[in-house]
Design a protein around this motif. Structure first.
Motif, PDB file in Angstrom:
ATOM      1  N   UNK A  71     -35.564 -26.300  36.986  1.00 24.84           N
ATOM      2  CA  UNK A  71     -34.096 -26.344  37.153  1.00 24.84           C
ATOM      3  C   UNK A  71     -33.487 -25.990  35.794  1.00 24.84           C
ATOM      4  N   UNK A  72     -33.057 -24.733  35.656  1.00 22.01           N
ATOM      5  CA  UNK A  72     -32.679 -24.163  34.350  1.00 22.01           C
ATOM      6  C   UNK A  72     -31.216 -24.398  33.983  1.00 22.01           C
ATOM      7  N   UNK A  73     -30.325 -24.485  34.970  1.00 25.90           N
ATOM      8  CA  UNK A  73     -28.892 -24.697  34.643  1.00 25.90           C
ATOM      9  C   UNK A  73     -28.312 -25.711  35.633  1.00 25.90           C
TER      10      UNK A  73
ATOM     11  N   UNK B 130     -21.516 -25.527  44.169  1.00 28.04           N
ATOM     12  CA  UNK B 130     -21.504 -24.047  44.179  1.00 28.04           C
ATOM     13  C   UNK B 130     -20.069 -23.538  44.341  1.00 28.04           C
ATOM     14  N   UNK B 131     -19.299 -24.187  45.188  1.00 27.30           N
ATOM     15  CA  UNK B 131     -17.910 -23.753  45.425  1.00 27.30           C
ATOM     16  C   UNK B 131     -17.092 -23.889  44.136  1.00 27.30           C
ATOM     17  N   UNK B 132     -17.254 -25.012  43.425  1.00 25.77           N
ATOM     18  CA  UNK B 132     -16.499 -25.223  42.174  1.00 25.77           C
ATOM     19  C   UNK B 132     -16.863 -24.125  41.170  1.00 25.77           C
ATOM     20  N   UNK B 133     -18.160 -23.835  41.078  1.00 23.51           N
ATOM     21  CA  UNK B 133     -18.591 -22.803  40.115  1.00 23.51           C
ATOM     22  C   UNK B 133     -18.052 -21.435  40.529  1.00 23.51           C
ATOM     23  N   UNK B 134     -18.073 -21.139  41.813  1.00 25.29           N
ATOM     24  CA  UNK B 134     -17.629 -19.800  42.268  1.00 25.29           C
ATOM     25  C   UNK B 134     -16.124 -19.639  42.122  1.00 25.29           C
ATOM     26  N   UNK B 135     -15.397 -20.741  42.095  1.00 25.57           N
ATOM     27  CA  UNK B 135     -13.936 -20.686  41.895  1.00 25.57           C
ATOM     28  C   UNK B 135     -13.613 -20.784  40.397  1.00 25.57           C
ATOM     29  N   UNK B 136     -14.647 -20.945  39.567  1.00 26.88           N
ATOM     30  CA  UNK B 136     -14.422 -21.142  38.127  1.00 26.88           C
ATOM     31  C   UNK B 136     -14.352 -19.836  37.365  1.00 26.88           C
ATOM     32  N   UNK B 137     -14.793 -19.896  36.111  1.00 29.24           N
ATOM     33  CA  UNK B 137     -14.754 -18.699  35.247  1.00 29.24           C
ATOM     34  C   UNK B 137     -15.834 -17.697  35.700  1.00 29.24           C
ATOM     35  N   UNK B 138     -15.721 -16.438  35.276  1.00 31.03           N
ATOM     36  CA  UNK B 138     -16.770 -15.469  35.620  1.00 31.03           C
ATOM     37  C   UNK B 138     -18.159 -15.948  35.187  1.00 31.03           C
ATOM     38  N   UNK B 139     -18.214 -16.631  34.054  1.00 29.19           N
ATOM     39  CA  UNK B 139     -19.523 -17.125  33.567  1.00 29.19           C
ATOM     40  C   UNK B 139     -20.077 -18.183  34.531  1.00 29.19           C
ATOM     41  N   UNK B 140     -19.179 -19.019  35.082  1.00 33.93           N
ATOM     42  CA  UNK B 140     -19.645 -20.061  36.016  1.00 33.93           C
ATOM     43  C   UNK B 140     -20.121 -19.434  37.326  1.00 33.93           C
ATOM     44  N   UNK B 141     -19.378 -18.406  37.759  1.00 36.89           N
ATOM     45  CA  UNK B 141     -19.778 -17.737  39.018  1.00 36.89           C
ATOM     46  C   UNK B 141     -21.126 -17.041  38.805  1.00 36.89           C
TER      47      UNK B 141
ATOM     48  N   UNK C 127     -23.420 -17.997  36.841  1.00 38.30           N
ATOM     49  CA  UNK C 127     -24.456 -19.046  36.813  1.00 38.30           C
ATOM     50  C   UNK C 127     -24.866 -19.409  38.255  1.00 38.30           C
ATOM     51  N   UNK C 128     -23.864 -19.464  39.144  1.00 41.98           N
ATOM     52  CA  UNK C 128     -24.150 -19.786  40.563  1.00 41.98           C
ATOM     53  C   UNK C 128     -24.973 -18.665  41.190  1.00 41.98           C
ATOM     54  N   UNK C 129     -24.613 -17.396  40.855  1.00 48.27           N
ATOM     55  CA  UNK C 129     -25.366 -16.252  41.405  1.00 48.27           C
ATOM     56  C   UNK C 129     -26.808 -16.285  40.897  1.00 48.27           C
ATOM     57  N   UNK C 130     -26.962 -16.597  39.609  1.00 48.35           N
ATOM     58  CA  UNK C 130     -28.315 -16.639  39.019  1.00 48.35           C
ATOM     59  C   UNK C 130     -29.158 -17.712  39.726  1.00 48.35           C
ATOM     60  N   UNK C 131     -28.540 -18.867  40.020  1.00 49.04           N
ATOM     61  CA  UNK C 131     -29.293 -19.944  40.706  1.00 49.04           C
ATOM     62  C   UNK C 131     -29.673 -19.494  42.116  1.00 49.04           C
ATOM     63  N   UNK C 132     -28.751 -18.842  42.828  1.00 47.06           N
ATOM     64  CA  UNK C 132     -29.059 -18.338  44.183  1.00 47.06           C
ATOM     65  C   UNK C 132     -30.215 -17.339  44.100  1.00 47.06           C
ATOM     66  N   UNK C 133     -30.161 -16.464  43.077  1.00 47.35           N
ATOM     67  CA  UNK C 133     -31.233 -15.462  42.926  1.00 47.35           C
ATOM     68  C   UNK C 133     -32.600 -16.130  42.757  1.00 47.35           C
ATOM     69  N   UNK C 134     -32.637 -17.238  42.046  1.00 50.55           N
ATOM     70  CA  UNK C 134     -33.933 -17.877  41.753  1.00 50.55           C
ATOM     71  C   UNK C 134     -34.407 -18.794  42.867  1.00 50.55           C
TER      72      UNK C 134
END
Ligand code: 3HC
Length: 308
Positions: free
Chosen positions: A114-116, A168-179, A181-188
């Motif tokens: 669990x990296x982030x 995930x919803x909070x991150x996707x509604x957040x800054x581009x960096x947070x979104x 991070x959510x995409x990176x977690x989904x990828x992994x």
């Protein structure tokens, strides 16, 4: 006599009557239940480790309290399931010995790092989402103690899945960096979650018998498909893309077609060669070792106070 007992067992299954601990059951039925329930319990206990890593790093007190509650729930699920397995005549020591010696399995999914913080969202959303798909049918399992343990566990799993999606919803509604991070977690976490349902039906040695005995109600591939069909729209709602270029709605099948699963990765992880297998097992063995004095004290107390 044995054939009468076998006939009574089969008649009970046919009538969807629960088999209880004191009922006669074929040895092979007992054996496969000990295998599945103990491995399910091991998965819950080991499943505490990836998330436990983020309790002290949660971004707010609210997230910390939620994650703490979820990890505590997983521990409780493990205890219910070890207790259900013990009704079949096995002991906690035997089950833990099988885990520590590598003879018993636990869910492949918990061998990934669990990296982030976004991994806490991906695990709740995807892994607990997959667990709900797999555990709801187990509430109808033919073995009474397992089915009843699953009913309680499923109630708590829905909170686990919802809090993950909320992260995930909070991150996707957040800054581009947070979104990102959510995409990176989904990828992994996407493909390891798809593998979690087990091998394809035609290469699953236990499925046919488990389905005949009313232990497995829906096949590995059918549950996997159900999970994918339910999760794709949720990823769209988050504005995240699922890392599978072959994923496409198939009107005829009214299911999503999806890409090839890398079964060599699955077999590597099952063989003990995943990213975190060694670390997970040594953490568990150390915790068991460090907890010896607690077990000894509890046994001494029980003996002194006549088992109360
Ligand atoms: N990880 C590790 N081993 C797996 C696996 C996985 N994801 N999927 C399958 N296997 C193993 C099986 O255990 C079996 O090995 P074994 O005979 O040595 O036990 C082998 O691969 C072949 O698979 P089969 O499909 O033939 O085996 P089953 O009929 O037992 O089906 C199963 C596998 C669907 C996992 C079934 O055992 C099951 O439903 N178990 C109970 C539910 C469970 O364990 N869920 C996942 C973990 S719990 C969880 O997610 C907690 C949540 O809160 C996050």
């Amino acid at each position: 006599l044995a054939s009468q007992q076998q006939a009574r067992f089969e008649a009970a299954l046919a009538k969807e009557q629960k088999i209880e601990a004191q009922d006669w059951m074929p040895d092979a039925y007992r054996k496969t239940l000990v295998r599945q329930i103990s491995q399910h319990a091991h998965s819950e206990i080991i499943g505490m480790l990836p998330e436990g890593n983020w309790i002290t790093r949660a971004p707010s007190l609210k997230r910390k309290a939620i994650l703490l509650a979820k990890v505590q729930d997983e521990g409780g699920h493990g205890l219910y399931l070890y207790a259900a397995a013990e009704t079949l005549g096995t002991s906690r020591e035997q089950m833990l010995d099988a885990l520590h010696s590598g003879r018993a399995k636990y869910s492949s999914i918990f061998n990934y790092p669990t990296l982030t913080w976004a991994d806490m969202g991906a695990i709740g959303w995807l892994v607990d989402g997959a667990a709900i798909m797999n555990q709801v049918p187990l509430c109808r399992c033919s073995y009474g103690p397992y089915a009843r343990a699953m009913i309680r566990i499923c109630k708590e799993e829905s909170f686990h899945q919802r809090q993950g999606f909320d992260i995930m919803l909070s991150l996707c509604k957040g800054t581009p960096a947070q979104k990102a991070m959510a995409q990176d977690a989904l990828n992994r976490w996407w493909w390891p979650t798809v593998m979690m349902f087990g091998p394809n039906d035609d290469s699953s040695p236990n499925s046919r018998q488990s389905m005949e005995w009313g232990i497995k109600r829906i096949s590995n591939d059918a549950l996997r498909q159900k999970f994918i069909d339910a999760t794709v729209p949720q990823a769209e709602l988050l504005g995240l893309s699922i890392p599978d270029p072959a994923l496409k709605w198939n009107e005829e099948r009214s299911h999503y077609d999806f890409g090839e699963i890398d079964w060599s990765e699955f077999m590597r992880v099952l063989g003990g060669d995943g990213p975190c297998n060694k670390e997970r097992l040594s953490t568990r063995m150390k915790a068991h070792e460090d907890g010896t004095w607690v077990r000894e004290a509890a046994m001494a107390y029980a003996k002194k106070h006549g088992g109360k």
